[in-house]
Enzyme design. Structure first.
Site, PDB file in Angstrom:
ATOM      1  N   ARG A   6      -1.419   9.168   7.234  1.00 34.75           N
ATOM      2  CA  ARG A   6      -1.088   7.733   7.175  1.00 34.75           C
ATOM      3  C   ARG A   6       0.115   7.404   8.076  1.00 34.75           C
ATOM      4  NH1 ARG A   6       3.084   4.317   6.511  1.00 34.75           N
ATOM      5  NH2 ARG A   6       3.960   5.754   4.990  1.00 34.75           N
ATOM      6  N   ASP A   7       1.318   7.793   7.640  1.00 32.96           N
ATOM      7  CA  ASP A   7       2.520   7.439   8.412  1.00 32.96           C
ATOM      8  C   ASP A   7       2.449   8.076   9.793  1.00 32.96           C
ATOM      9  OD1 ASP A   7       5.013   6.402   8.976  1.00 32.96           O
ATOM     10  OD2 ASP A   7       6.045   7.363   7.320  1.00 32.96           O
ATOM     11  N   HIS A  22      12.285  10.440   2.108  1.00 33.69           N
ATOM     12  CA  HIS A  22      11.284  10.187   3.164  1.00 33.69           C
ATOM     13  C   HIS A  22      12.089   9.972   4.441  1.00 33.69           C
ATOM     14  CE1 HIS A  22       7.460   7.958   4.555  1.00 33.69           C
ATOM     15  NE2 HIS A  22       8.356   7.606   5.461  1.00 33.69           N
ATOM     16  N   HIS A  33      12.609  10.068   8.457  1.00 36.03           N
ATOM     17  CA  HIS A  33      12.159  10.154   9.846  1.00 36.03           C
ATOM     18  C   HIS A  33      13.246  10.910  10.610  1.00 36.03           C
ATOM     19  CE1 HIS A  33       8.513   7.546   9.755  1.00 36.03           C
ATOM     20  NE2 HIS A  33       9.038   7.283   8.557  1.00 36.03           N
ATOM     21  N   CYS A  78       6.747   3.954  12.677  1.00 37.69           N
ATOM     22  CA  CYS A  78       6.279   2.710  12.074  1.00 37.69           C
ATOM     23  C   CYS A  78       6.125   1.677  13.177  1.00 37.69           C
ATOM     24  CB  CYS A  78       7.273   2.233  11.022  1.00 37.69           C
ATOM     25  SG  CYS A  78       6.854   0.623  10.343  1.00 37.69           S
ATOM     26  N   ASN A 128       8.087  11.284  10.940  1.00 41.64           N
ATOM     27  CA  ASN A 128       8.746  11.904   9.785  1.00 41.64           C
ATOM     28  C   ASN A 128       9.148  13.307  10.161  1.00 41.64           C
ATOM     29  OD1 ASN A 128       6.375  10.100   8.758  1.00 41.64           O
ATOM     30  ND2 ASN A 128       7.858  10.160   7.100  1.00 41.64           N
TER      31      ASN A 128
HETATM   32  P1  HMG Z   1      -0.160 -11.839   6.338  1.00 42.50           P
HETATM   33  O1  HMG Z   1      -0.711 -12.202   7.666  1.00 42.50           O
HETATM   34  O2  HMG Z   1       1.075 -12.538   5.881  1.00 42.50           O
HETATM   35  O3  HMG Z   1      -1.295 -11.950   5.222  1.00 42.50           O
HETATM   36  O4  HMG Z   1       0.075 -10.271   6.332  1.00 42.50           O
HETATM   37  P2  HMG Z   1      -2.021 -13.193   4.577  1.00 42.50           P
HETATM   38  O5  HMG Z   1      -2.082 -12.949   3.107  1.00 42.50           O
HETATM   39  O6  HMG Z   1      -1.432 -14.480   5.085  1.00 42.50           O
HETATM   40  O7  HMG Z   1      -3.502 -13.038   5.172  1.00 42.50           O
HETATM   41  C1  HMG Z   1      -3.780 -13.181   6.573  1.00 42.50           C
HETATM   42  C2  HMG Z   1      -5.074 -12.455   6.904  1.00 42.50           C
HETATM   43  O8  HMG Z   1      -4.935 -11.044   6.631  1.00 42.50           O
HETATM   44  C3  HMG Z   1      -6.261 -12.921   6.077  1.00 42.50           C
HETATM   45  O9  HMG Z   1      -7.429 -12.722   6.859  1.00 42.50           O
HETATM   46  C4  HMG Z   1      -6.290 -11.896   4.953  1.00 42.50           C
HETATM   47  O10 HMG Z   1      -7.563 -11.783   4.360  1.00 42.50           O
HETATM   48  C5  HMG Z   1      -5.913 -10.627   5.679  1.00 42.50           C
HETATM   49  P3  HMG Z   1      -8.090 -13.929   7.700  1.00 42.50           P
HETATM   50  O11 HMG Z   1      -8.419 -14.973   6.647  1.00 42.50           O
HETATM   51  O12 HMG Z   1      -7.031 -14.399   8.665  1.00 42.50           O
HETATM   52  O13 HMG Z   1      -9.279 -13.272   8.336  1.00 42.50           O
HETATM   53  N1  HMG Z   1      -5.291  -9.628   4.788  1.00 42.50           N
HETATM   54  C6  HMG Z   1      -5.704  -8.352   4.681  1.00 42.50           C
HETATM   55  N2  HMG Z   1      -6.679  -7.668   5.285  1.00 42.50           N
HETATM   56  C7  HMG Z   1      -6.846  -6.379   4.943  1.00 42.50           C
HETATM   57  N3  HMG Z   1      -6.064  -5.742   4.024  1.00 42.50           N
HETATM   58  C8  HMG Z   1      -5.073  -6.397   3.412  1.00 42.50           C
HETATM   59  C9  HMG Z   1      -4.872  -7.768   3.721  1.00 42.50           C
HETATM   60  N4  HMG Z   1      -3.981  -8.674   3.295  1.00 42.50           N
HETATM   61  C10 HMG Z   1      -4.266  -9.819   3.947  1.00 42.50           C
HETATM   62  N5  HMG Z   1      -4.321  -5.763   2.517  1.00 42.50           N
HETATM   63  C11 HMG Z   1       0.257  -8.165   5.220  1.00 42.50           C
HETATM   64  C12 HMG Z   1       0.639  -9.623   5.201  1.00 42.50           C
HETATM   65  C13 HMG Z   1       1.073  -7.467   4.172  1.00 42.50           C
HETATM   66  C14 HMG Z   1      -1.238  -8.052   4.900  1.00 42.50           C
HETATM   67  C15 HMG Z   1       0.521  -7.603   6.634  1.00 42.50           C
HETATM   68  O14 HMG Z   1       1.840  -7.905   6.982  1.00 42.50           O
HETATM   69  C16 HMG Z   1       0.318  -6.121   6.718  1.00 42.50           C
HETATM   70  O15 HMG Z   1      -0.799  -5.648   6.630  1.00 42.50           O
HETATM   71  N6  HMG Z   1       1.405  -5.365   6.867  1.00 42.50           N
HETATM   72  C17 HMG Z   1       1.343  -3.902   6.852  1.00 42.50           C
HETATM   73  C18 HMG Z   1       2.315  -3.344   7.783  1.00 42.50           C
HETATM   74  C19 HMG Z   1       2.244  -1.847   7.705  1.00 42.50           C
HETATM   75  O16 HMG Z   1       1.248  -1.255   7.329  1.00 42.50           O
HETATM   76  N7  HMG Z   1       3.359  -1.206   8.093  1.00 42.50           N
HETATM   77  C20 HMG Z   1       3.432   0.208   8.117  1.00 42.50           C
HETATM   78  C21 HMG Z   1       3.460   0.829   6.746  1.00 42.50           C
HETATM   79  S1  HMG Z   1       5.078   0.750   5.982  1.00 42.50           S
HETATM   80  C22 HMG Z   1       5.877   2.116   6.630  1.00 42.50           C
HETATM   81  O17 HMG Z   1       5.396   2.774   7.524  1.00 42.50           O
HETATM   82  C23 HMG Z   1       7.163   2.512   6.002  1.00 42.50           C
HETATM   83  C24 HMG Z   1       7.047   3.732   5.070  1.00 42.50           C
HETATM   84  O18 HMG Z   1       6.543   4.864   5.763  1.00 42.50           O
HETATM   85  C25 HMG Z   1       8.422   4.093   4.536  1.00 42.50           C
HETATM   86  C26 HMG Z   1       9.426   4.133   5.674  1.00 42.50           C
HETATM   87  O19 HMG Z   1       9.416   5.053   6.464  1.00 42.50           O
HETATM   88  O20 HMG Z   1      10.188   3.181   5.694  1.00 42.50           O
HETATM   89  C27 HMG Z   1       6.145   3.423   3.866  1.00 42.50           C
HETATM   90 MG    MG Z   2       7.698   6.185   7.053  1.00 43.52          MG
END
Ligand code: HMG
Ligand code: MG
Length: 302
Positions: free
Chosen positions: A15-16, A207, A209, A240, A249
């Protein structure tokens, strides 16, 4: 507090590690990585995330990857779920655990999940309730727990606040994440202490990086605090998409090598782990981003 005799590692590589890869990695390759990790003895694997494919295209095959895994008894498969839409899709793939991810920095919360910290907690509340009602474990992550790419240094009080809020909605375990790898041991210790005000020591993980090469030092100080859960990434993959310049990581291989040298049990076969890291590195046409893997692979040639 004495150093733990046993450590649990969550390999977040599938994933990450892969989420930031520009070229699509086929689901079959992700599945093979998961299989190799479980064969190497990993009992917790963060497989994928049910996020918007517009935001993170690499994770668009989440359901396919989950469906393709031959599950091994005793292994916990986790997935990220940012909201109810993600949870509803995730639940069909029967994860053992979901991960809700908040940030200790307002700017990062906006960039990463398009809402404020407070709004994110309100989104995670029904997700957590629904998961717990189905007997699915809920893990949390606090991103930018020591530093933020947009706001700079992050105070432990911010971490304490987010840990308190996530605890209040029922999140069972808390990962303290140095998203951009800027942390150094004492700062990381403070972020951990802030989290430990709300979570028991067995429910807190590190966690880290490794952008600045500090992750093993940060792991060591946490071990000295008695913390025994860590997220790591095979071959040191990752980054990310919303934290520019941040690298992967800490490599699982490096952490396992260190822990083995300290006589700490991980249940992981380092040789097989190195093969898993080499498999994905070969696919990506690069060398494993792990000093231990590099050294041990060189040794195999002699
Ligand atoms: P948004 O655009 O504000 O969402 O995104 P919305 O609710 O306004 O919806 C907009 C569109 O997205 C709609 O579709 C929804 O259906 C769709 P449309 O009508 O335009 O066709 N939608 C989705 N589709 C699939 N799966 C979903 C989903 N939700 C809405 N779950 C949202 C908000 C949270 C969805 C977006 O910002 C997003 O997906 N962000 C994820 C970012 C991400 O994955 N970042 C990396 C992971 S975090 C990380 O790596 C850190 C970590 O490792 C720890 C660290 O190291 O810090 C964990
Ligand atoms: Mg991470």
């Amino acid at each position: 507090m004495s150093i733990p005799s046993k450590v649990k590692i969550v390999d977040v590589g599938p994933r990450d590690g892969l989420q930031n890869e520009k070229a699509p990695v086929p689901a079959a390759v992700k599945i093979e990585l998961v299989h190799r990790l479980q064969d190497a003895g990993l009992t917790e694997i963060e497989v994928t995330s049910f996020v918007s494919p517009k935001w993170v295209p690499q994770m668009a095959d989440a359901a396919e990857v989950m469906a393709g895994i031959t599950r091994k008894p005793g292994v916990r498969y986790s997935v990220l779920t940012p909201n109810m839409k993600g949870f509803e899709a995730a639940v069909l793939s029967k994860p053992d655990e979901i991960v809700v991810f908040a940030a200790a920095s307002e700017a990062f919360s906006q960039r990463n999940i398009n809402c404020s910290i407070e709004e994110s907690i309100e989104r995670f509340r029904p997700v957590t309730e629904a998961a717990l009602a189905r007997g699915i474990r809920v893990r949390g992550a606090i991103s930018c727990a020591v530093g933020c790419p947009y706001e700079g240094e992050v105070a432990p009080e911010r971490v304490e606040m987010v840990a308190r809020l996530l605890k209040s909605i029922g999140v069972q375990h808390m990962g303290v994440a140095d998203t951009i790898g800027v942390g150094t041991p004492i700062k990381v210790q403070r972020a951990m202490e802030a989290t430990l005000r709300h979570y028991d020591i067995e429910d807190v993980s590190g966690h880290f990086h490794d952008t600045y090469g500090q992750a093993l030092g940060n792991t060591l100080i946490c071990l000295q605090m008695g913390i025994w859960n860590y997220d790591t990434s095979s071959a040191g993959l990752g980054g990310c998409p919303y934290a520019k310049g941040a690298t992967g990581n800490v490599a699982t291989e490096d952490v396992v090598y260190m822990l083995q040298g300290m006589g700490i049990d991980t249940g992981i076969d380092l040789d097989k782990l190195i093969d898993a890291g080499k498999f994905i590195s070969d696919y990506l046409d690069r060398k494993p981003n792990s000093r231990a893997a590099t050294a041990l692979l060189n040794k195999r040639l002699n």
